[in-house]
Design a protein around this motif. Structure first.
Motif, PDB file in Angstrom:
ATOM      1  N   UNK A 181       0.813  -1.224   0.000  1.00 13.74           N
ATOM      2  CA  UNK A 181       0.000   0.000   0.000  1.00 13.74           C
ATOM      3  C   UNK A 181       0.844   1.270   0.000  1.00 13.74           C
ATOM      4  N   UNK A 182       2.153   1.117   0.178  1.00 11.81           N
ATOM      5  CA  UNK A 182       3.020   2.291   0.266  1.00 11.81           C
ATOM      6  C   UNK A 182       3.290   2.839  -1.141  1.00 11.81           C
ATOM      7  N   UNK A 183       2.839   4.051  -1.420  1.00 14.63           N
ATOM      8  CA  UNK A 183       3.002   4.585  -2.786  1.00 14.63           C
ATOM      9  C   UNK A 183       4.460   4.739  -3.206  1.00 14.63           C
ATOM     10  N   UNK A 184       5.383   4.737  -2.235  1.00 17.76           N
ATOM     11  CA  UNK A 184       6.806   4.919  -2.579  1.00 17.76           C
ATOM     12  C   UNK A 184       7.468   3.608  -2.989  1.00 17.76           C
ATOM     13  N   UNK A 185       6.863   2.485  -2.638  1.00 18.40           N
ATOM     14  CA  UNK A 185       7.590   1.227  -2.836  1.00 18.40           C
ATOM     15  C   UNK A 185       7.408   0.657  -4.245  1.00 18.40           C
ATOM     16  N   UNK A 186       6.183   0.244  -4.558  1.00 16.42           N
ATOM     17  CA  UNK A 186       5.983  -0.397  -5.858  1.00 16.42           C
ATOM     18  C   UNK A 186       5.472   0.637  -6.860  1.00 16.42           C
ATOM     19  N   UNK A 187       6.191   0.751  -7.957  1.00 16.97           N
ATOM     20  CA  UNK A 187       5.748   1.662  -9.014  1.00 16.97           C
ATOM     21  C   UNK A 187       6.018   1.015 -10.366  1.00 16.97           C
ATOM     22  N   UNK A 188       5.169   1.357 -11.328  1.00 16.54           N
ATOM     23  CA  UNK A 188       5.404   0.840 -12.682  1.00 16.54           C
ATOM     24  C   UNK A 188       5.735   1.988 -13.632  1.00 16.54           C
ATOM     25  N   UNK A 189       6.730   1.738 -14.471  1.00 15.53           N
ATOM     26  CA  UNK A 189       7.159   2.711 -15.473  1.00 15.53           C
ATOM     27  C   UNK A 189       6.801   2.214 -16.881  1.00 15.53           C
ATOM     28  N   UNK A 190       6.607   3.160 -17.788  1.00 18.31           N
ATOM     29  CA  UNK A 190       6.269   2.744 -19.159  1.00 18.31           C
ATOM     30  C   UNK A 190       7.121   3.448 -20.225  1.00 18.31           C
ATOM     31  N   UNK A 191       8.221   4.031 -19.787  1.00 18.96           N
ATOM     32  CA  UNK A 191       9.092   4.731 -20.754  1.00 18.96           C
ATOM     33  C   UNK A 191       9.442   3.841 -21.941  1.00 18.96           C
ATOM     34  N   UNK A 192       9.695   2.561 -21.647  1.00 21.87           N
ATOM     35  CA  UNK A 192      10.083   1.647 -22.721  1.00 21.87           C
ATOM     36  C   UNK A 192       8.995   0.610 -23.013  1.00 21.87           C
ATOM     37  N   UNK A 193       7.801   0.904 -22.533  1.00 20.45           N
ATOM     38  CA  UNK A 193       6.702  -0.038 -22.750  1.00 20.45           C
ATOM     39  C   UNK A 193       5.665   0.614 -23.646  1.00 20.45           C
ATOM     40  N   UNK A 194       4.895  -0.222 -24.328  1.00 26.26           N
ATOM     41  CA  UNK A 194       3.920   0.299 -25.286  1.00 26.26           C
ATOM     42  C   UNK A 194       2.642   0.770 -24.581  1.00 26.26           C
ATOM     43  N   UNK A 195       2.837   1.735 -23.686  1.00 24.97           N
ATOM     44  CA  UNK A 195       1.710   2.347 -22.977  1.00 24.97           C
ATOM     45  C   UNK A 195       1.967   3.836 -22.865  1.00 24.97           C
ATOM     46  N   UNK A 196       0.917   4.549 -22.457  1.00 26.47           N
ATOM     47  CA  UNK A 196       1.002   6.002 -22.362  1.00 26.47           C
ATOM     48  C   UNK A 196       0.738   6.441 -20.924  1.00 26.47           C
ATOM     49  N   UNK A 197       1.581   7.297 -20.375  1.00 27.41           N
ATOM     50  CA  UNK A 197       1.351   7.973 -19.094  1.00 27.41           C
ATOM     51  C   UNK A 197       1.355   9.471 -19.375  1.00 27.41           C
ATOM     52  N   UNK A 198       0.702  10.237 -18.542  1.00 24.11           N
ATOM     53  CA  UNK A 198       0.807  11.688 -18.714  1.00 24.11           C
ATOM     54  C   UNK A 198       2.262  12.147 -18.593  1.00 24.11           C
ATOM     55  N   UNK A 199       3.002  11.580 -17.636  1.00 18.74           N
ATOM     56  CA  UNK A 199       4.417  11.933 -17.485  1.00 18.74           C
ATOM     57  C   UNK A 199       5.216  10.644 -17.364  1.00 18.74           C
ATOM     58  N   UNK A 200       5.932  10.309 -18.420  1.00 22.00           N
ATOM     59  CA  UNK A 200       6.558   8.987 -18.457  1.00 22.00           C
ATOM     60  C   UNK A 200       7.910   8.928 -17.771  1.00 22.00           C
ATOM     61  N   UNK A 201       8.347  10.063 -17.232  1.00 25.23           N
ATOM     62  CA  UNK A 201       9.592   9.992 -16.470  1.00 25.23           C
ATOM     63  C   UNK A 201       9.301   9.450 -15.076  1.00 25.23           C
TER      64      UNK A 201
ATOM     65  N   UNK B  64       7.668  -8.256 -13.345  1.00 23.16           N
ATOM     66  CA  UNK B  64       8.914  -7.906 -12.645  1.00 23.16           C
ATOM     67  C   UNK B  64      10.126  -8.441 -13.395  1.00 23.16           C
ATOM     68  N   UNK B  65      10.094  -9.721 -13.715  1.00 26.24           N
ATOM     69  CA  UNK B  65      11.290 -10.358 -14.278  1.00 26.24           C
ATOM     70  C   UNK B  65      11.516  -9.990 -15.744  1.00 26.24           C
ATOM     71  N   UNK B  66      10.443  -9.900 -16.498  1.00 24.57           N
ATOM     72  CA  UNK B  66      10.595  -9.760 -17.940  1.00 24.57           C
ATOM     73  C   UNK B  66      10.461  -8.333 -18.446  1.00 24.57           C
ATOM     74  N   UNK B  67      10.238  -7.394 -17.523  1.00 24.13           N
ATOM     75  CA  UNK B  67       9.988  -6.010 -17.928  1.00 24.13           C
ATOM     76  C   UNK B  67      11.190  -5.366 -18.603  1.00 24.13           C
ATOM     77  N   UNK B  68      10.914  -4.316 -19.372  1.00 22.13           N
ATOM     78  CA  UNK B  68      11.993  -3.640 -20.091  1.00 22.13           C
ATOM     79  C   UNK B  68      12.731  -2.623 -19.198  1.00 22.13           C
ATOM     80  N   UNK B  69      13.476  -1.768 -19.828  1.00 21.88           N
ATOM     81  CA  UNK B  69      14.250  -0.770 -19.094  1.00 21.88           C
ATOM     82  C   UNK B  69      13.350   0.294 -18.482  1.00 21.88           C
ATOM     83  N   UNK B  70      13.898   1.047 -17.545  1.00 23.59           N
ATOM     84  CA  UNK B  70      13.162   2.164 -16.953  1.00 23.59           C
ATOM     85  C   UNK B  70      13.806   3.470 -17.412  1.00 23.59           C
TER      86      UNK B  70
END
Ligand code: HEM
Ligand code: HEM
Ligand code: NFV
Ligand code: SF4
Ligand code: SF4
Ligand code: F3S
Ligand SMILES: [Mg+2]
Lengths: 360, 234, 583
Positions: free
Chosen positions: C338-358, C535-541
């Motif tokens: 539940x801690x917002x600081x611990x688990x996070x997902x990034x999509x800089x190198x994934x085929x998804x869109x975030x408002x701010x991908x950094x 976790x294991x197969x994800x691309x770069x951040x």
């Protein structure tokens, strides 16, 4: 001829030459052929190589493959080693990458028109098909190319047959069942999420044994396994007819094995063999283990409303509305309108009655 | 085929006139039909939302079975009645045909609908006089009974044929194509159920309208469905 | 991309590019690209998930009580584990307490999945990376028998038995129709087993194929079928009735006996076939120490198998929870979903869109919006990809990070975290020490492809043991007169708060699995899954940090550069599940 033929497989499984010949003449008879053909059939079966099967995977969860390997009779091992030749299946094959692609090409060429294509999962059509990529190309292209020279196609599971979970609303990838992409080949749908193992091996061995497609219903499913509803053969049916239902989870009725109709059981609307063949070698099936059928072999079963509702949704009215909600509400409105109208009519009649007597 | 609406009826509808409209088979059908639909609606509802569980051995009880049996019996009555009524539409008087046909390009008929609507909304003091059904009722009956009833028969027997299985006429005639048309059995249930509500709503309004016409129009109505004759007042 | 360094790896994509697509013997669709230097050593690795179905999108607006069925269909291989995670997420959101029996039955089902999944993975997805089927043809069945009998007292081990299998295999190979063995890498010098060991392994490949279908019957008994058994928010759907009339329609004594019998037989198969085979194979590959990747550096586990119902604290879990970062094995970090600081997902190198991908997003605020676009250095076209451009978006897998770190999850992480806490997990510690001793290897040898494969086997044994214990617990509770299996107090959505959110977790066979749900007006408002293979197969951040698959391939030499045997071997040691990873 080093390859193990159909005859040898049958012999190895303890079938005598006599019964083999009998089997061949029965086959000839059921195909409407003269008795002389029996020996031709026998000859073909004694010398014919195992039928090559190409097993492709689109968007899916591989539970159909998992189910397949659970087959008790025949054993998956015997199917793969002796009954057919599983020449391409990326879940099981030793090779990968270029070597795997080369195997696919080779089989397509060598057995042009003679291989069975088994499809697990389905092609997505949005984004030029790139929601499912194989060898850098859209899966749908691989599917079309492989289907072009196939003898027949088996659509494994709800995914290939109907679209299944990835095609549930709003179907973001436009996942599309096989028969909507391949329209010029015989397609046998073996729906279920997944189908029962012995149904899967039953269908494929039927095709090898009788060298023809199983009899299909209008929706393309083999009648032998999909001709009846779960409800028609459900062992809880006496409780249904008696009016004895599980009213809430783990209540007295649940412990006594009452009918799960009120918990949303879709057995009355689901065509499958679960209540007769049962699962995993006949151990149980969803209802026997206390949960209603969710209708997993039916088209679009994900989008019919909650799995625990008996009266299910009509999608034309949005995800929330079932017949009782729409109909009951309208009936309520109509009733109120009638009462109000009657009241207003009575009032205005009372008022005008004084001035315009006699006029009705 | 032309259907008599208000039309030439001026002579017939003059005050004091009595016309024979609903022949005996139509009247008989009407009341049998009404009864069967009530039974169908109640048992249908109980099929979808069954009564609380009964106790005892399953083999000693058949409550759900009887409810379903009643539904199917009433369904046969309803369906056979529908066919007989259809036959009577051919051989009976011209009023008997009205239920099955809409004079869609008859401007007068549309005007009649408009007029009756205005009457219900208190913009008109008087209804027009009709020998047969008034156009608004005609439209509603057509939608609820001709279309709705047919829909219930088709979907109902398609569902029935699922249980009766391949080989039964209902399976061959209906199940075999209706289920694929809707995609699957569950959808057929849902639509059969929704349409049932449609018919219930029709009945509510129909009975109210019949009563209202009886008292507020210049012609007999309910008694006509009993005696067959319609008498006009001024 | 120029050469750069990350997480202790020197990334250099200047050498010859080798593409493997499809990666076979995994679940789902995957592609991998590597660069080789002139010594055929991997200097850059690109792992790509090549499928996406959109389950998180599809779940929006649906009844939370149905979510288990949808998420279960994320994967039919780790079948049931998503369903369990889902009902836990909903129960956490709505604060539903489940009965003790429900917890125990869920545990048994989850452990049962492990036993099945690990066994099938070892024999049917992984073995061919170590075992040369063709070489088995030249084995001496008598010697094979001696070998088998020297390592196990499994009864199927006579020379005649192995000869029969060999004959069948010969006939099969001579038929010219090689089926799934067509175009395999037979004869590749990276295969190290003698023919006798190969024959033994192939024989057990077939035996395991026959036996695995028995294991899952526990799912069938409690959940009605397998794959994809049924679950229930608030408990389990199968009622228990061991005394009264009508017991035939519920879990009764016969059903319990069947469960017990399967548990016992599975344990025997693991002890007498799986583990001896594993050790035998490992003996010949001891020298091949590649594939460690992130293991030993960054490892994560959420823990699982709560002893008492409804207590999800680390102390109550029979599988370890914790995180290791920067290779500091002396510090086990606490993990909080539940801690917002611990688990996070990034999509800089994934085929998804975030408002701010950094920036990364915690799953409660997760967004899943597909956005397929290829980088400018891609070779080929949109629908004919020859080489991917890893400097841009290149995978359908998101990149999860724990406090900014790429983590390895799975059996190895769990076993290491257990090993590091011997007080709580004595069995894990003892078994690992025993295995290492037998192979005469140091603890650090665990941090390798082989270690990962060994950890899976050790874990399977642990699961078999826990299964027995959980079964005994179920019986004890029934003896005490408690046969409740479901809590229906909050079954009716009318009893729910207007808004609620919760996280559910399990350790899936492949690693840490979490589902995050937000409920609004009785419907799913947002649903996010972060899955082991994500976790294991994800691309770069955004920082260029590579994921566990990519890291594990680094610095591995290929014996034959156009035969990706070593690549497959290491990837398979994770048991990749692509349907899971992208969902
Ligand atoms: C006005 C006419 C009718 C009404 C109001 C009516 C109403 C209903 C309703 C409400 C249901 C429950 C649907 C559900 O949610 O599952 C039902 C079920 C059914 N009806 Fe009707 N129905 C009518 C006519 C018919 C006819 C003509 C047949 C023909 C045989 C029929 C056969 C059935 C069958 C087979 C079922 C399903 C029973 C079951 O699943 O056990 N119905 N009906
Ligand atoms: C389930 C209940 C009922 C149904 C489905 C029903 C249906 C119908 C139908 C289809 C007609 C047209 C007859 C034809 O053209 O052959 C009709 C006419 C009529 N019904 Fe009913 N009816 C129902 C109940 C009743 C009741 C309870 C009454 C009396 C209070 C009633 C009064 C009438 C009258 C008066 C007519 C003739 C209308 C006219 O003169 O144009 N109905 N009904
Ligand atoms: N990754 C993954 Fe799964 C597992 N184990 C699930 O959460 O395989 Ni299909
Ligand atoms: S039909 Fe169901 S079980 Fe089979 S692959 Fe599709 S989702 Fe999985
Ligand atoms: S449990 Fe389901 S399938 Fe069985 S009788 Fe009841 S409603 Fe029919
Ligand atoms: S849910 Fe599926 S498995 Fe059978 S009982 Fe229903 S069709
Ligand atoms: Mg996700």
């Amino acid at each position: 001829m080093a390859s193990e033929t159909f005859y040898e497989v049958m012999r190895r499984q303890g079938i005598t030459r006599r019964s083999f010949m009998k089997f061949c003449s029965l086959t000839a008879a059921s195909l409407g052929l003269a008795p002389a053909f029996a020996s031709k059939i026998a000859n073909a079966m004694e010398t014919k190589p195992r039928t090559p099967v190409i097993w492709l995977h689109g968007l899916e969860c591989t539970c159909c493959s998992e189910s397949f390997i659970r087959s008790a009779h025949p054993l998956a091992k015997d199917v793969v080693l002796s009954m057919l030749s599983l020449d391409y299946d990326d879940t099981l094959m030793a090779a990968a990458g270029h070597q795997a692609e080369a195997a696919l090409e080779e089989i397509k060429k060598k057995y042009k028109g003679n291989y069975i294509l088994a499809v697990e999962g389905n092609p997505p059509l949005n984004e030029d098909g790139m929601y499912c990529i194989q060898g850098g190309r859209p899966f749908v292209e691989v599917l079309k190319e492989t289907a072009a020279d196939a003898k027949a196609i088996i659509s494994w599971g709800a995914c290939a047959s109907w679209g299944c979970v990835q095609a549930a609303k709003p179907n973001p990838t436009r996942a599309t069942p096989v028969h909507k992409v391949i329209t010029d080949k015989p397609i046998i749908k073996v729906p279920g999420c997944p189908p029962i193992a012995e149904v899967m091996t039953g269908v494929i061995t039927y095709m090898l044994t009788f060298d023809r497609l199983p009899e299909l219903d209008r929706q393309g499913r083999p009648k032998m396994f999909y001709g009846q509803r779960i409800h028609d053969k459900c062992y809880r049916r006496p409780h249904f007819d008696a009016g004895q239902f599980v009213e809430s989870w783990d209540d007295d009725g649940a412990r006594k094995g009452f009918c799960l109709y009120k918990m949303g059981c879709k057995g009355p609307t689901t065509y499958n063999a679960c209540s007769t063949m049962r699962w995993n070698g006949g151990v149980s099936f969803p209802i026997q283990s206390g949960h209603g059928c969710i209708g997993c072999s039916e088209e679009g079963f994900w989008d019919k409303g909650g799995f625990y509702n008996r009266v299910t949704n009509i999608n034309q009215f949005g995800i929330e509305a079932n017949a009782d909600k729409v109909g009951g509400t309208l009936a309520g409105v109509a009733g109120a309108a009638v009462v109000a109208h009657a009241a207003v009519s009575a009032l205005s009649r009372a008022r005008s009655g004084k001035t315009e007597q006699g006029e009705k | 085929m032309s259907v008599d609406i208000a039309s030439n009826a001026d002579l017939e509808t003059a005050a004091g006139n009595t016309v024979y409209v609903y022949e005996a088979p139509v009247r008989l059908w009407h009341w049998i039909n009404a009864l069967s639909i009530v039974v169908l609606a109640v048992t249908g509802y109980l099929i979808a939302s069954p009564l609380p569980s009964v106790g005892g051995e399953a083999s000693d009880n058949f409550l759900m079975g009887y409810i379903r049996f009643t539904h199917f019996t009433a369904a046969y009555v309803f369906a056979i009645g529908f066919l007989v009524r259809l036959y009577w539409a051919v051989v009976g008087n011209h009023h008997a045909r009205q239920l099955f046909l809409l004079p869609l390009n008859d401007a007068k008929w549309w005007a009649g609908i408009w007029h009756e609507l205005r009457w219900y909304f208190f913009f008109e003091k008087l209804t027009q006089k009709y020998v047969g059904h008034n156009p608004l009722a005609h439209l509603c009956m057509y939608l609820a009974i001709t279309v709705g009833g047919l829909f219930m028969i088709v979907t109902g027997f398609a569902l029935y044929g699922e249980g009766a299985q391949e080989g039964h006429w209902s399976h061959a005639l209906f199940t075999s194509w209706v289920i694929p048309l809707f995609g699957q059995s569950q959808s057929v249930h849902s639509w059969h159920h929704l349409a049932a509500w449609g018919i219930v709503i029709f009945i509510m309004i129909h009975i109210y309208a019949a009563l209202r016409w009886e008292f507020m129009s210049r012609q007999t109505v309910i008694s006509s469905m009993i005696s067959g004759t319609r008498t006009f007042r001024e | 991309m120029a050469a750069y360094e990350t997480q202790g790896f020197k990334m250099d994509n200047s050498g010859k590019r080798v593409v493997v697509d499809p990666v076979c013997r995994i679940e789902g669709h995957m592609r991998v690209e590597v660069n080789l230097n002139d010594k055929n050593v991997i200097t850059n690795a690109v792992s790509t998930g090549t499928m996406w179905r959109g389950l998180e999108v599809i779940l929006k607006g649906r009844d939370p009580r149905d979510a288990w069925a949808f998420t279960e269909r994320i994967c039919g291989v780790c079948t049931g584990t998503h369903a369990l995670t889902s009902v836990r997420a909903v129960e956490s959101a709505l604060n539903i307490q489940i009965p003790e029996n429900a917890n125990t039955i869920r545990n048994i089902m989850q452990l049962n999945l492990y036993v099945h999944d690990h066994l099938v993975h070892f024999y049917h997805l992984h073995a061919l990376d170590w075992v040369d089927v063709v070489s088995a043809l030249s084995a001496d069945p008598k010697k094979t028998s001696e070998l088998a009998q020297s390592i196990s007292d499994w009864p199927l081990s006579s020379p005649g038995y192995f000869r029969d299998v060999q004959n069948r295999l010969k006939k099969f190979v001579e038929s010219g129709q090689l089926g799934p063995f067509m175009n395999g890498y037979w004869g590749n010098p990276a295969y190290k087993l003698p023919p006798e060991a190969n024959l033994m392994a192939v024989t057990h490949y077939l035996e395991a194929l026959d036996f695995q279908k028995e294991i899952v019957k526990i799912h069938t008994i409690f959940g009605g079928k397998n794959p994809h058994p049924n679950w229930l928010v608030g408990g389990v759907p199968c009622a228990i009735n061991i005394n009264d009339t009508g017991a035939g329609g519920a879990i009764n004594m016969e059903r319990l006996n069947q469960v017990k019998s399967i548990i016992d037989r599975s344990r025997e198969f693991i002890e007498k076939v799986y583990l001896p085979d594993l050790l035998a194979i490992a003996t010949f590959y001891k020298g091949w120490g590649f594939g460690g990747g992130l293991s030993g550096k960054n490892m994560l586990s959420y823990g699982d198998i709560p002893q008492r119902a409804n207590d999800y604290t680390a102390a109550n879990l029979l599988f370890p929870r914790g995180a290791i970062i920067n290779g500091d094995l002396s510090k086990i970090h606490e993990v909080d979903l539940n801690d917002p600081e611990q688990i996070q997902e990034f999509v800089t190198h994934s085929w998804y869109k975030y408002p701010d991908e950094t920036k990364g997003l915690h799953p409660f605020d997760g967004i899943t919006e597909p956005n397929f676009e290829l980088g400018p250095k891609t070779k080929g076209t949109k629908t004919r990809i020859e080489e991917l451009d890893e400097s841009a978006k290149y995978s359908w897998i998101k990149a999860p990070r724990w406090r900014g770190n790429a983590m390895e999850v799975g059996p190895l992480s769990r076993m290491v975290l257990g090993y590091l806490q011997p007080k709580q997990f004595p069995f894990i510690k003892e078994t690992i020490d025993g295995v290492l001793h037998k192979l005469d290897l140091p603890v650090t040898a665990l941090f390798s492809t082989l270690g990962r494969t060994a950890a899976r086997g050790i874990e399977t044994l642990y699961c078999a043991k826990l299964q027995t214990e959980q079964f005994d617990k179920l019986i004890a509770n029934l003896k005490a007169g408690d046969s409740a299996t479901a809590n229906v107090e909050k079954w009716d959505p009318a009893s729910w708060p207007k808004e609620a959110r919760g996280a559910g977790f399990t350790e899936a066979p492949r690693g840490a699995l979490g589902h995050w749900i937000k409920i609004k007006d009785t419907k799913i408002d947002n649903y996010q899954c972060v899955v082991p293979t994500t976790w294991n197969g994800g691309p770069r951040d955004p920082k260029g940090q590579i994921g566990a698959f990519e890291a594990s391939l680094m610095d591995t030499p290929l014996a034959v550069p156009d035969q990706p045997l070593e690549i497959l071997r290491t990837l398979h040691s994770f048991d990749p599940c692509l349907a899971c990873s992208t969902h």
